[in-house]
Design an enzyme around this catalytic site. Structure first.
Site, PDB file in Angstrom:
ATOM      1  CD  GLU B  47      -3.042   0.067   2.415  1.00  0.00           C
ATOM      2  OE1 GLU B  47      -3.191   1.235   2.796  1.00  0.00           O
ATOM      3  OE2 GLU B  47      -3.443  -0.924   3.052  1.00  0.00           O
ATOM      4  CG  ASP B  58      -4.244   7.767   8.224  1.00  0.00           C
ATOM      5  OD1 ASP B  58      -4.182   6.529   8.302  1.00  0.00           O
ATOM      6  OD2 ASP B  58      -4.367   8.373   7.152  1.00  0.00           O
TER       7      ASP B  58
END
Lengths: 393, 255
Positions: B47, B58
């Site tokens: 990724e 996040d």
């Protein structure tokens, strides 16, 4: 409820024309759907609506008056009326929204609210309503802002809330929103995110506008009592845009011109472009690579790089007009309203006043009737303004 | 969509559990070497995080890496240019927030990603309901759109999400943003519910931070995504060799 077409319901996915929608992590989608259903249900329940209005009346001091401003009118050659949100509990219109959302929190069976705040106005209002209803309350506030607004941090703590300084990103309002969203992911089962403006994912922009609609609805009948059928113009300052949305909602179906006044350093309509931030598609300040830029304004309440999606739509359709004024015009406007009418406005509100001063005899033709949404009082800003004036002299 | 999913389905048929490490593009000058090291360490796909100013999904580690990348002047285009020089046989999947793609132009983004060897995209703030335009654009360039499911996703909704996800499904193990966690979370329940409605390869992420956790997670899933734990050692100055051995420790736990 009367639905007004120009500011009616968004479509079933929360779109106002090409703006709005729901751009959130999958983990939050069920909460957004739950909230939308709960709000639809509550807002069509006469008992809930009555409870909301009773709480505004008994606790928040509504209806706030409409005050004619004769001396300022004479100075500017206009006929000016002010909707006095500065007289609502906690000193601004913010209380209308948080009372609606905290009552809804209780109705959903949740026991805690979280909120973001910039200068602290929405945080204080949320802490106030949470204390009133016995809900837990955590407020996320950029570390930079906690230092700039120490007194508001203390107010929130005095009201029993926990204030969490946000140290990520630019450590200001937009990062406080990110942090509140991150927190919400972890506690969505028992916690409601009490967003402070007409922004974020559906249903927030619509729901917050509905909880602020009371401003425009009251002003419309109050003006009629004062012999004004429809004002020629309605003027309000715009950061995220909740006070403007609330007052515009009362006049969107009339012939009144609607003006939203942005801070030049946070002017999402004037200087922004379409993008996705904080769960919504709207107009945002961003660089050439799609990174969101920080807003810069003398007024913390207008220091937001986006704007509510319904405003982006109203700008797009031309129903409302958005303009910007710079920091340099604002202090003078604050002084003018204070000296001429005995009302010290918040710096946010002073943007709207400054634009009226600039456009009196221009876009506001001499003799026209203007409703100013006096969104908040200036007590919170006097120390800052004093320091700035001392620095200049 | 075809390419990535075909690759990942045949990986599963071969009996191998997928290991998908996450690297934030631009967080360090030698990030492409970290990607290559992850491949050497036994990754099955990598990724590639494209930094955004407001990463809502996040936690602190990936936020910090993104901030460093942005401070180094990293842009979507600069990342694509560096990816051009990267030689790897395994799939690369871009992960970012929707505004980055929207701003670059959806068709232009998909075409550019395809040209630099990326075959899938994870966009956590792009809900299913808002994804029509992107899926049309990405489909035309054979970029698979990978959706997430969370512990809060209802069974009815899981069916819809699984039906639209391409390449693989990203199952969040917990109600949290990216970052380490000490417990196993709800991954097992989420995956078992998904299995009833779809046979798409299902990888578990959010809080898989040790080889032991990866091992346990792989028992009930098709693979794991290791993000913050790897990004953390990179932020602490890990060399490509360190990255390789870090990834290999997960590989060993999975095999």
């Amino acid at each position: 409820m009367d639905e007004i077409n120009a500011m009616g319901q968004p479509d079933h996915r929360g779109h106002f024309g090409g703006f709005g929608g729901r751009f959130v992590p999958e983990a939050l989608m069920p909460a957004c759907v739950e909230l939308e259903e709960a709000f639809r249900d509550a807002w069509s329940d006469e008992e809930f609506v009555a409870l909301y209005h009773r709480t505004l009346r008994e606790f928040a001091g509504r209806p706030t008056p409409v005050t004619p401003l004769p001396r300022l009118s004479q100075r500017l050659g206009l006929r000016i009326f002010a909707k006095r949100e500065d007289l609502a509990h906690t000193g601004s219109h913010k209380i209308n929204n948080v009372i609606g959302q905290t009552l809804l929190t209780q109705r959903m069976g949740k026991t805690r609210v979280i909120a973001e705040t910039g200068a602290g106005q929405h945080g204080v209002a949320t802490a106030t309503a949470a204390a009133r209803l016995g809900l837990g309350c955590t407020v996320f506030m950029g570390e930079v802002d906690t230092k700039r607004q120490e007194l508001n941090v203390f107010r929130m703590e005095l009201l029993g809330a926990t204030v969490v300084p946000v140290t990520s990103g630019s450590k200001t309002l937009k990062d406080a929103v990110n942090e509140a969203m991150r927190e919400w992911v972890t506690c969505v089962a028992d916690t409601h995110y009490c967003l402070g403006s007409v922004m974020g994912p559906h249903p927030f922009p619509w729901m917050v506008r509905e909880f602020q609609r009371v401003i425009g609805a009251e002003a419309a009948w109050q003006l009629k009592e004062l012999g004004v059928d429809v004002p020629d113009a309605v003027v309000a300052c715009v950061g995220g845009g909740s006070n403007a949305a609330g007052v515009f909602a009362g006049f969107a179906e009339t012939a009144a011109q609607l003006y939203g006044v942005e801070a030049a350093g946070g002017a999402a309509v004037t200087s922004g472009s379409p993008g996705v931030l904080h769960g919504m598609r709207s107009l945002i300040l961003q660089d050439e690579f799609g990174q969101v830029e920080e807003a810069h304004s003398i007024s913390a309440g207008l220091d937001y790089p986006g704007i509510g999606p319904e405003h982006a739509h109203l700008a797009d359709t031309g129903r409302a007009t958005y303009v910007a004024v710079g920091d340099d015009e604002v202090i003078g406007a604050m002084r003018l309203l204070s000296e001429s009418e005995g009302i010290i406005p918040a710096l946010e509100t002073a943007h709207a006043v400054a634009w009226m001063v600039r456009e009196a005899g221009g876009r506001l033709p001499t003799g026209s009737t203007v409703l100013l949404n006096l969104s908040g009082r200036g007590d919170k800003d006097v120390a800052q303004v004093r320091a700035m004036l001392m620095e200049e002299s | 969509m075809k390419t990535l999913e075909t690759t990942l389905r045949s990986l599963r048929e071969s009996g191998r559990k997928a290991l998908v490490p996450y690297v934030v593009a631009g967080a360090t000058p030698d990030w492409t070497h970290h990607v290559e090291a992850a491949v050497l360490g036994g990754a099955d796909a990598v990724e590639i995080g494209i930094p955004f100013s407001d990463p809502m999904m996040d936690g602190v580690v990936i936020q910090e890496a993104g901030l460093r990348a942005l401070e180094r002047g990293t842009t979507f285009e600069s990342i694509c240019q560096e990816l051009e020089s990267l030689e790897t046989e395994i799939p690369l999947v871009a992960m970012t927030y929707y505004n980055i793609f929207l701003h670059y132009g959806l068709r232009r983004t998909a075409g550019r990603l395809h040209d630099v060897g990326v075959s899938g995209a994870i966009v956590p703030d792009l809900s299913l309901e808002e994804s029509d335009e992107w899926r049309a654009a990405s489909g035309d360039s054979d970029i698979a759109t990978i959706f997430l499911v969370a512990p809060s996703t209802s069974r009815t909704r899981m069916r819809t999400v699984a039906g639209l996800s391409q390449g693989f499904l990203y199952a969040s193990a917990r109600m949290a943003v990216t970052g380490a966690a000490s417990d196993q979370g709800e991954g097992e329940r989420v995956v078992s519910e998904l299995r009833r409605v779809s046979d798409i390869p299902t990888y578990v992420g959010i809080g898989v931070s040790t080889p032991a956790q990866a091992h346990t997670t792989a028992v009930f899933s098709d693979g794991v995504i290791v993000g913050s734990a790897l990004v953390k050692i990179i932020l602490q100055g890990a060399s490509p060799t360190d990255v390789e051995s870090f990834v290999r420790s997960f590989r060993t736990a999975l095999d």
